[in-house]
Design a protein around this motif. Structure first.
Motif, mmCIF file in Angstrom:
data_model
loop_
_atom_site.group_PDB
_atom_site.id
_atom_site.type_symbol
_atom_site.label_atom_id
_atom_site.label_comp_id
_atom_site.label_asym_id
_atom_site.label_seq_id
_atom_site.Cartn_x
_atom_site.Cartn_y
_atom_site.Cartn_z
ATOM 1 N N TYR A 267 0.829 -1.205 0.000
ATOM 2 C CA TYR A 267 0.000 0.000 0.000
ATOM 3 C C TYR A 267 0.871 1.265 0.000
ATOM 4 C CZ TYR A 267 -3.366 -3.525 1.662
ATOM 5 O OH TYR A 267 -4.133 -4.660 1.815
ATOM 6 N N MET A 270 1.945 1.750 -3.473
ATOM 7 C CA MET A 270 0.821 2.282 -4.243
ATOM 8 C C MET A 270 0.675 3.785 -4.014
ATOM 9 S SD MET A 270 -1.827 -0.854 -3.411
ATOM 10 C CE MET A 270 -3.314 0.083 -3.832
ATOM 11 N N ALA A 271 0.806 4.207 -2.762
ATOM 12 C CA ALA A 271 0.673 5.630 -2.437
ATOM 13 C C ALA A 271 1.800 6.438 -3.071
ATOM 14 C CB ALA A 271 0.655 5.824 -0.925
ATOM 15 N N LYS A 282 -4.981 6.364 -5.695
ATOM 16 C CA LYS A 282 -5.186 7.114 -4.456
ATOM 17 C C LYS A 282 -6.485 6.681 -3.765
ATOM 18 C CE LYS A 282 -5.999 11.800 -2.692
ATOM 19 N NZ LYS A 282 -6.192 13.231 -3.044
ATOM 20 N N CYS A 285 -6.002 3.384 -2.081
ATOM 21 C CA CYS A 285 -5.233 3.570 -0.840
ATOM 22 C C CYS A 285 -6.122 4.072 0.290
ATOM 23 C CB CYS A 285 -4.085 4.551 -1.077
ATOM 24 S SG CYS A 285 -2.724 3.907 -2.060
ATOM 25 N N GLU A 286 -7.012 4.989 -0.036
ATOM 26 C CA GLU A 286 -7.903 5.537 0.987
ATOM 27 C C GLU A 286 -8.854 4.472 1.520
ATOM 28 O OE1 GLU A 286 -9.578 8.702 -1.282
ATOM 29 O OE2 GLU A 286 -8.049 10.169 -0.683
ATOM 30 N N TRP A 289 -6.873 2.093 3.677
ATOM 31 C CA TRP A 289 -6.572 2.768 4.938
ATOM 32 C C TRP A 289 -7.757 2.651 5.900
ATOM 33 C CZ3 TRP A 289 -2.416 4.887 7.256
ATOM 34 C CH2 TRP A 289 -2.662 5.632 8.417
ATOM 35 N N PHE A 336 3.141 3.703 5.337
ATOM 36 C CA PHE A 336 1.901 3.964 4.598
ATOM 37 C C PHE A 336 1.308 5.308 5.020
ATOM 38 C CE2 PHE A 336 -2.659 2.166 3.816
ATOM 39 C CZ PHE A 336 -2.739 2.848 2.615
ATOM 40 N N MET A 340 0.550 8.677 2.819
ATOM 41 C CA MET A 340 -0.800 9.226 2.701
ATOM 42 C C MET A 340 -0.817 10.710 3.056
ATOM 43 S SD MET A 340 -2.586 6.847 1.425
ATOM 44 C CE MET A 340 -4.265 7.473 1.580
#
Length: 639
Positions: A267, A270-271, A282, A285-286, A289, A336, A340
């Motif tokens: 992750y 990915m971010a 994005k 990822c959210e 999260w 992570f 973010m």
């Protein structure tokens, strides 16, 4: 998308009563201790053999490979931690020691650029045939991160060039219209994005994107891979697609599943890519999260509740006494969160980064820096932990080292690089994420330095002084308002600011023309308070935990008559605090009003045990296990 970048490690010089001591401990004790471990010079500790593996691979010694298939990564993380230490405090002897190791690594590299001691020594004919178990890409990622850190610390590029040759070797093999492949254990994605940031060479970002985009497009990838070979490393069955986060393309993944460390490393990668404008990445990822922090995270910031697979399980499955909660997983969660914050400055990311750091990560290392936890339970009983089925992974005392030693050097590299997690900046704003004393250098971008003075995490006052390069400087400073501070105040030169009108997504935005004598003071509410879990967390129904500031507290048997099962917290408990400067490097202990239940004579009775008034003593969770073998609990029932 607004470009937000973290401060460099060397541009934030930490100087406070808490983290300065930790960085000094890592520099003076942990790094030399781990160096001795890697050379097998610590009596009574698990054998490492990691340096010797490189010497054998280089032809400088004879012998067999020893250790885990990913043993090389222990050396990599140690080099990275040492590099950050050199950034903070020049150390020619340490630098010389690292150079010696790098020389051996370079000599071990194969003519085609390949470098991995397990396969060079033990199974050269099986290179790249077992991405499921082989960890070749994982070890490459860690060594690449080490190479970048050491280059940034010293300007020396020998290891960096070694790893560039390895990456070129990987690029020649994997990718579109080449051999299909994904890492069994994500990590290289992070490293490739760091290399792209350093060099601006798009081929490194493209390889990271390939590994991210390829994951989940063929859920049976590792099953098919296994069919092509007649050998294994661990004699394991093909991983479940969820275990390696390979069950769906990453943009379609919504729940954090599988091996927790692999998940958060993925992750974070990915971010990193999402920061370059990939909105679909994005959004994924959210959602991931939210899955972690709202349904699958312990109050200590630990993640990965199951020992089987070191994995996430299901929503709200958070057992305390069998928790796995690997130290590396909490560190990965910090990675992570940090990324973010570079996508969207929102206090929920900073809050979680702080929670994992001050609780789970710090608990992973003994206060003397020479013992470590891999597993971080929230309840311990030495009578069965480490002994009986279901609890053998839960250790009541920190060992000197592990056969699988990923966590100790991970803690070291996080603490020595901690400065970069404190601050980020955009074109017009400086963001303060962690309340750690020191001096941040923004002279090249904002024309100022920012000095922070604080006694955090035990004192809630945080003083900011913006020091202009010349004259007055207009600065927009965004300060995180943590979720645990219920009454927060900010003063500018003694005058209270109405922060309600300045808060956006949990950050107070203060824009002023500062000169060197101005003082901006943040006053956080450090009142100890109870924390309750969602009723879906079955183990915590009817229970409460105690938190003060960022610190989760626990109860140890040594302070509470050695029988925590009989203790209850009063529903309207009075909680008082006292700072003990000579206890466990200086801590605030809490006294909590409660009860002790009477003990029954037999195994069962038709009479309810009575409750006698009792004053409970609570200690910061990160300090537990530093005073000998005893029980520990974070959650206690209310009475």
């Amino acid at each position: 998308m607004e470009k937000i970048t973290p401060i460099k490690v060397r541009d934030y010089r930490i100087s406070d009563g808490f983290w300065s001591n930790y960085q000094k401990l890592v520099t003076e004790v942990v790094i030399p201790y781990q160096q001795d471990i890697l050379y097998d010079r610590v009596e009574g500790a698990e054998k490492s053999h990691a340096i010797e593996n490189f010497r054998i691979a280089a032809g400088a010694a004879e012998g067999e490979f020893y250790g885990q298939v990913f043993q090389d990564s222990d050396v990599a993380k140690w080099i990275e931690a040492a590099a950050y230490s050199i950034m903070l405090h020049a150390d020619k002897k340490l630098e010389s020691d690292i150079d010696e190791v790098i020389d051996v690594i370079e000599r071990a590299q194969q003519p085609d650029g390949y470098i991995d001691t397990y396969f060079i020594i033990k199974e050269p004919e099986h290179r790249w045939q077992n991405l499921q178990e082989g960890h070749e890409l994982y070890c490459t990622g860690h060594m690449l991160e080490a190479a970048i850190a050491y280059y940034e610390a010293t300007g020396k590029d020998k290891l960096l060039n070694v790893m560039k040759r390895m990456i070129d070797h990987i690029i020649d093999r994997f990718g579109k219209d080449k051999i299909r492949g994904i890492p069994g254990h994500p990590e290289i994605e992070l490293a490739l994005m760091r290399l792209y940031s350093l060099t601006k060479d798009k081929k490194y970002m493209e390889l990271a994107e390939y590994f991210i985009d390829e994951r989940g497009t063929e859920p049976n990838f590792f099953v098919e891979e296994r069919k092509k070979r007649d050998w294994t490393i661990w004699n394991s069955d093909p991983f479940e697609a969820t275990y390696t986060q390979n069950y769906a393309p990453v943009r379609e993944q919504k729940d954090a599943v599988g091996h927790a460390v692999r998940a958060v490393y993925l992750y974070a990668g990915m971010a990193d890519i999402a920061a370059f404008g990939d909105e679909s990445l994005k959004k994924a990822c959210e959602e991931l999260w939210q899955s972690i922090t709202q349904r699958r995270m312990y109050v200590t910031g630990a993640i990965g509740s199951a020992a089987v697979g070191e994995a996430f399980t299901a929503d709200y499955d958070l057992p305390n006494d069998t928790a796995y909660a690997e130290t590396c997983a909490a560190i990965g969660l910090i990675f992570f969160a940090h990324r973010m914050l570079q996508l969207t400055p929102n206090s929920k990311y900073g809050d979680t980064m702080e929670r994992a750091l001050y609780n789970c990560v710090l608990a992973g290392m003994q206060l003397d820096g020479k013992r470590f936890f891999y597993v971080n339970p929230l309840e311990v009983n030495p009578e069965y932990d480490g002994k009986i089925t279901g609890y053998k992974h839960v250790l009541p005392e920190r060992p000197k080292w592990f056969g699988c030693a990923c966590c100790p050097p991970n803690v070291a590299r996080l603490i020595t690089s901690l400065g970069q997690y404190c601050w980020t900046e955009s074109e017009d704003t400086i963001y303060s994420h962690l309340f750690i004393g020191g001096t941040a250098d923004f002279e090249t971008t904002k024309g100022c330095k920012v000095k922070v003075e604080t006694g955090f995490p035990y004192d809630g006052k945080v003083a900011y002084r913006v020091i202009p390069k010349s004259g007055k400087t207009k600065v927009r400073l965004a300060i995180r308002i943590p979720d645990w501070s219920k009454n927060t105040c900010i003063f500018f030169n003694g005058e209270k600011i109405d922060i309600n009108s300045t808060i956006e997504d949990g950050y107070a935005y203060i824009e002023k023309c500062f000169d060197k004598n101005d003082l901006l003071e943040l006053c956080l509410d450090m009142t100890p308070h109870k924390v309750y879990a969602n009723t879906a967390v079955r183990e915590d129904i009817g229970c409460a935990a105690i938190q003060r500031g960022p610190l989760v507290y626990c109860f140890e048997g040594i302070d509470n008559d050695q029988d925590l099962n009989r203790l209850r917290i009063a529903r309207n408990a009075n909680i008082t605090e006292k700072f003990e400067k000579n206890l466990l490097n200086g801590i605030a202990i809490l006294k909590v009003s409660g009860y002790k239940m009477t003990s029954l004579n037999g195994l069962y009775s038709n009479q309810r045990p009575s409750a006698q008034s009792y004053e409970l003593t609570a200690m910061p969770y990160y300090t537990w296990g530093n005073r000998g073998l005893n029980q520990m609990k974070v959650w206690l029932a209310e009475e």
